[in-house]
Design an enzyme around this catalytic site. Structure first.
Site, PDB file in Angstrom:
ATOM      1  N   CYS A   2       0.820  -1.204   0.000  1.00 52.86           N
ATOM      2  CA  CYS A   2       0.000   0.000   0.000  1.00 52.86           C
ATOM      3  C   CYS A   2       0.858   1.260   0.000  1.00 52.86           C
ATOM      4  O   CYS A   2       2.040   1.234   0.302  1.00 52.86           O
ATOM      5  CB  CYS A   2      -0.906   0.003   1.227  1.00 52.86           C
ATOM      6  N   ARG A  27       3.052   0.731  -7.271  1.00 56.64           N
ATOM      7  CA  ARG A  27       3.101  -0.272  -6.216  1.00 56.64           C
ATOM      8  C   ARG A  27       1.906  -1.231  -6.273  1.00 56.64           C
ATOM      9  O   ARG A  27       1.913  -2.264  -5.605  1.00 56.64           O
ATOM     10  CB  ARG A  27       3.129   0.424  -4.844  1.00 56.64           C
ATOM     11  N   TRP A  74      -3.709  -2.042  -1.036  1.00 54.17           N
ATOM     12  CA  TRP A  74      -3.602  -3.397  -1.601  1.00 54.17           C
ATOM     13  C   TRP A  74      -4.242  -4.310  -0.562  1.00 54.17           C
ATOM     14  O   TRP A  74      -3.719  -4.493   0.518  1.00 54.17           O
ATOM     15  CB  TRP A  74      -2.134  -3.744  -1.846  1.00 54.17           C
ATOM     16  N   ASN A 100      -0.120   0.807   6.411  1.00 58.33           N
ATOM     17  CA  ASN A 100       0.434  -0.279   5.605  1.00 58.33           C
ATOM     18  C   ASN A 100       0.841  -1.411   6.537  1.00 58.33           C
ATOM     19  O   ASN A 100       1.300  -1.160   7.646  1.00 58.33           O
ATOM     20  CB  ASN A 100       1.684   0.172   4.840  1.00 58.33           C
ATOM     21  N   GLY A 101       0.751  -2.651   6.057  1.00 56.00           N
ATOM     22  CA  GLY A 101       1.221  -3.781   6.863  1.00 56.00           C
ATOM     23  C   GLY A 101       0.087  -4.583   7.451  1.00 56.00           C
ATOM     24  O   GLY A 101      -1.060  -4.542   6.975  1.00 56.00           O
ATOM     25  N   GLU A 483      12.906 -24.171 -10.800  1.00 57.56           N
ATOM     26  CA  GLU A 483      12.633 -22.739 -10.717  1.00 57.56           C
ATOM     27  C   GLU A 483      13.845 -21.925 -11.159  1.00 57.56           C
ATOM     28  O   GLU A 483      13.718 -20.907 -11.850  1.00 57.56           O
ATOM     29  CB  GLU A 483      12.218 -22.360  -9.289  1.00 57.56           C
ATOM     30  N   LYS A 487      13.850 -19.173 -14.281  1.00 56.73           N
ATOM     31  CA  LYS A 487      14.224 -17.769 -14.133  1.00 56.73           C
ATOM     32  C   LYS A 487      15.304 -17.391 -15.147  1.00 56.73           C
ATOM     33  O   LYS A 487      15.250 -16.329 -15.761  1.00 56.73           O
ATOM     34  CB  LYS A 487      14.750 -17.500 -12.717  1.00 56.73           C
ATOM     35  N   GLU A 490      13.916 -17.319 -18.836  1.00 54.54           N
ATOM     36  CA  GLU A 490      12.844 -16.376 -19.162  1.00 54.54           C
ATOM     37  C   GLU A 490      13.326 -14.937 -19.194  1.00 54.54           C
ATOM     38  O   GLU A 490      12.721 -14.108 -19.879  1.00 54.54           O
ATOM     39  CB  GLU A 490      11.654 -16.537 -18.205  1.00 54.54           C
ATOM     40  N   HIS A 506      20.484 -41.404 -17.798  1.00 56.24           N
ATOM     41  CA  HIS A 506      19.428 -41.808 -18.732  1.00 56.24           C
ATOM     42  C   HIS A 506      19.338 -40.844 -19.921  1.00 56.24           C
ATOM     43  O   HIS A 506      18.239 -40.552 -20.400  1.00 56.24           O
ATOM     44  CB  HIS A 506      18.091 -41.916 -18.005  1.00 56.24           C
ATOM     45  N   LYS A 608       2.625 -10.803 -17.159  1.00 51.21           N
ATOM     46  CA  LYS A 608       2.603 -11.069 -15.721  1.00 51.21           C
ATOM     47  C   LYS A 608       1.524 -12.074 -15.344  1.00 51.21           C
ATOM     48  O   LYS A 608       1.739 -12.942 -14.515  1.00 51.21           O
ATOM     49  CB  LYS A 608       2.385  -9.756 -14.955  1.00 51.21           C
TER      50      LYS A 608
END
Length: 613
Positions: A2, A27, A74, A100-101, A483, A487, A490, A506, A608
């Site tokens: 936020c 944000r 947010w 915020n938080g 992962e 990264k 991409e 194999h 996204k």
């Protein structure tokens, strides 16, 4: 995350607040609002949606007001709505708060305040602050708003930043920081408050950066900073040299790097309020039927891309800790294999945005078959959150870069909490309290992994010209390797592949030739001997081996000796190693992409949120 903006001075507050909120739009937010002092009355206007909706609601609000606060929200506690948007007020409308938080103990505080007659108008944790300031201010009876805010802050648990204005104090903003950022902009006969530097750049380049546990009192004549106890704190002026674009990124060259560095905070927020002092998982906000959780027969974890890799880790943790059989599926394949799933099973879907089309289709298919659904997502009010039976939110905050980093790590943490909760309810996991004690320390472990930045940057510079890079691991390390390779390819466009290390014989060994970089993850002690054998195999083909191992781990000494380069992550519980071991892989991908001149935040051909099949 936020956005907070505040103004006190001789000029009009509203234009600065709106412009400041606009500068914080990057944000991410789902609603916005303002509170300004007008004719000895606090006028509040707030609207769900974008800033233009708020601006359309500002007719009749005095643009000449000299005191005000604003907020972009947010959603965390409570869906996106006008009622849940900030600012929030006390019962009389004398006090307004933006925040915020997360306030961890808001339920306890709210119940006590309601018992004293306070009336609440929202579902948020934030509103508790306004009523608590009102209560403490009234109890004190001395008209000392600053002392009332300090006392309020001392009663709050969590990670937060908030700002308070009062009708009775028309020349004052009181702000508190605890782990969530706040900056104070310094002007001439006016001062400014914001959660991030971009909001104040239109007015000043001089600021104070608040530290944790500090209280700032802003008036038009100056700024006073103290700790929660009221002891004065000295502060040097921070001179801002960033331009507006750099300021949005907190001085980082890209959002991706900023978000990698936000991971300790994101993990802390995701854990916030979910582990009690006596080391029990508390997921009461999920509304889960405990009898069902104790009797669930099978679990299906369904997701796409990075979220699928987090789901693989979730599968491993749930099976290991509960002995419930778990299947992990790519959402794009789930429906089309006609899965054998029905009542008594649990479908867990993982999605950062909560709008992923294939994952949403899996939710709808499961519900059509009468299957209980649980979403792990970052966005309150998203379609997947609304259509699932239960939601476990990851408090990562908005993620701007297309390549997911902090959202992934918080998904891993949320799934670890869920696995622990299932084990707790079913009584199936030995050493659960030790595990929960370890998970509470994860923010510090992730922060420790970030100290590898310089070493990884140097390494990435050496290997950025490579055409192929391989990642290997076993068990949980294989999921992390997947992962890591995603990264890298991409955002840097280097061809990268992840393999279960035991599969090398194999066919994959045919691709391992002299000088080819192989990143080997070795964080699982029970697989040490097997992993050592696999590393020896690639060394025999003259590959360059980059090892990722826990620091000071005696059992991994043989593996260190077989690696050309070793990246040592902080020692961590093996089941939690994925949340820490992925950090150097994220940094490696980032710096390799920078070295190759790639558009890190907006890789080609990618978006996204994938909202079509």
């Amino acid at each position: 995350m936020c956005g907070i903006v505040g103004y006190v001075g001789g000029g009009p507050a509203l234009p600065f607040i709106i412009e400041g909120l606009r500068r914080l739009e990057y944000r991410g937010y789902d609603s916005a609002g303002v509170a300004v002092l007008r004719n000895s009355h606090i006028e509040v206007r707030k609207k769900v949606g974008r800033l233009k909706a708020l601006e359309a609601a500002l007719d009749g609000v005095d643009g000449g007001s000299c005191l005000g606060i604003g907020h972009t929200r947010w959603a965390t506690h409570g869906r996106p709505s006008d009622e849940n948007a900030h600012p929030h007020c006390d019962c009389r409308g004398d006090i307004a708060v933006v925040h915020n938080g997360i306030i961890e103990n808001f339920v306890f505080l709210k119940e006590r305040l309601m018992g004293k007659g306070h009336r609440f108008a929202s579902e948020t944790d934030t509103e508790v602050i306004a009523h608590l300031v009102e209560e403490v201010y009234g109890e004190r009876g001395d008209g000392d708003l600053v002392a009332a805010v300090r006392e309020t802050a001392a009663r709050l648990k969590g990670s937060y930043a908030f700002a308070v204005i009062s009708r009775k104090h028309p020349n004052m903003i009181v702000a508190v920081r605890k782990e969530s950022p706040l900056v104070v902009g310094l002007g001439e006969s006016e001062n400014y408050l914001a959660s991030d530097i971009p909001a104040i750049l239109g007015k000043t380049r001089r600021a104070y950066i608040l530290n944790d546990g500090e209280v700032a009192v802003l008036t038009r004549d100056g700024v006073h900073i103290s700790d929660i106890a009221g002891n004065p704190m000295s502060r040097d002026v921070f001179n801002i040299h960033w331009d507006a674009v750099a300021a949005e990124k907190g001085g980082y060259p890209h959002f991706m790097l900023k978000e990698i560095y936000e991971q300790p905070r994101a993990v802390r927020d995701t854990l916030s309020g979910r582990i009690s002092d006596d080391l029990r998982v508390t997921l009461d906000d999920l509304g889960l039927d405990r009898d069902f959780m104790r009797s669930v027969g099978r679990v299906f974890v369904v997701a796409c891309g990075t979220a699928y890799h987090a789901g693989l880790i979730g599968k491993y943790l749930i099976e290991r800790m509960t002995r419930i059989p778990v299947e992990a599926d790519l959402a794009s394949e789930f429906r089309y294999r006609d899965p054998i799933i029905g009542c008594g099973d649990l479908l867990i879907v993982v999605s950062q945005s909560g709008e992923t089309a294939d994952t949403l289709a899996a939710v709808r298919e499961a519900r059509r078959r009468g299957v209980k659904t649980l979403a792990v997502t970052n966005v309150v009010g998203s379609t997947i959150a609304r259509e699932s039976d239960h939601v476990l939110y990851t408090w990562a905050g908005p993620e701007i870069a297309v390549a997911s980093t902090k959202a992934y790590v918080t998904q891993v943490v949320a799934l670890a909490l869920l696995a622990a909760y299932l084990a707790q309810e079913r009584g199936t996991a030995e050493g659960l309290k030790d595990f929960l004690g370890e998970i509470r320390g994860l923010p510090q472990k992730v922060a420790g992994a970030l100290e590898l930045d310089d070493a990884v940057k140097t390494l990435a510079g050496m290997y950025a010209p490579c055409k192929d890079i391989f990642f290997i691991g076993r068990g949980l390390d294989y999921a992390v390797a997947m992962e890591g390779q995603l990264k890298l390819k991409e955002i840097s466009y280097i061809h990268a592949e992840a393999y279960a290390a035991g599969e090398l014989k194999h066919g994959t060994l045919a691709l391992i030739t002299k000088g080819v970089p192989v990143i080997a993850l070795a964080t699982q002690p029970h697989l040490r001997e097997k992993m050592l054998s696999n590393i020896t195999e690639v060394r025999a083909r003259d590959a360059t081996v980059i090892g990722v191992v826990p620091k000071d781990s005696a059992e991994m000494e043989d593996i260190r000796a077989q690696c050309d380069v070793v990246l040592e992550i902080p020692p961590v519980h093996p089941l939690l190693a994925p949340a820490v071991g992925v950090v150097p892989l994220q940094l490696f991908a980032y710096y390799a992409a920078v070295e190759r001149g790639c558009d890190v935040d907006k890789p080609r051909n990618l978006a996204k949120s994938v909202t079509v099949e």
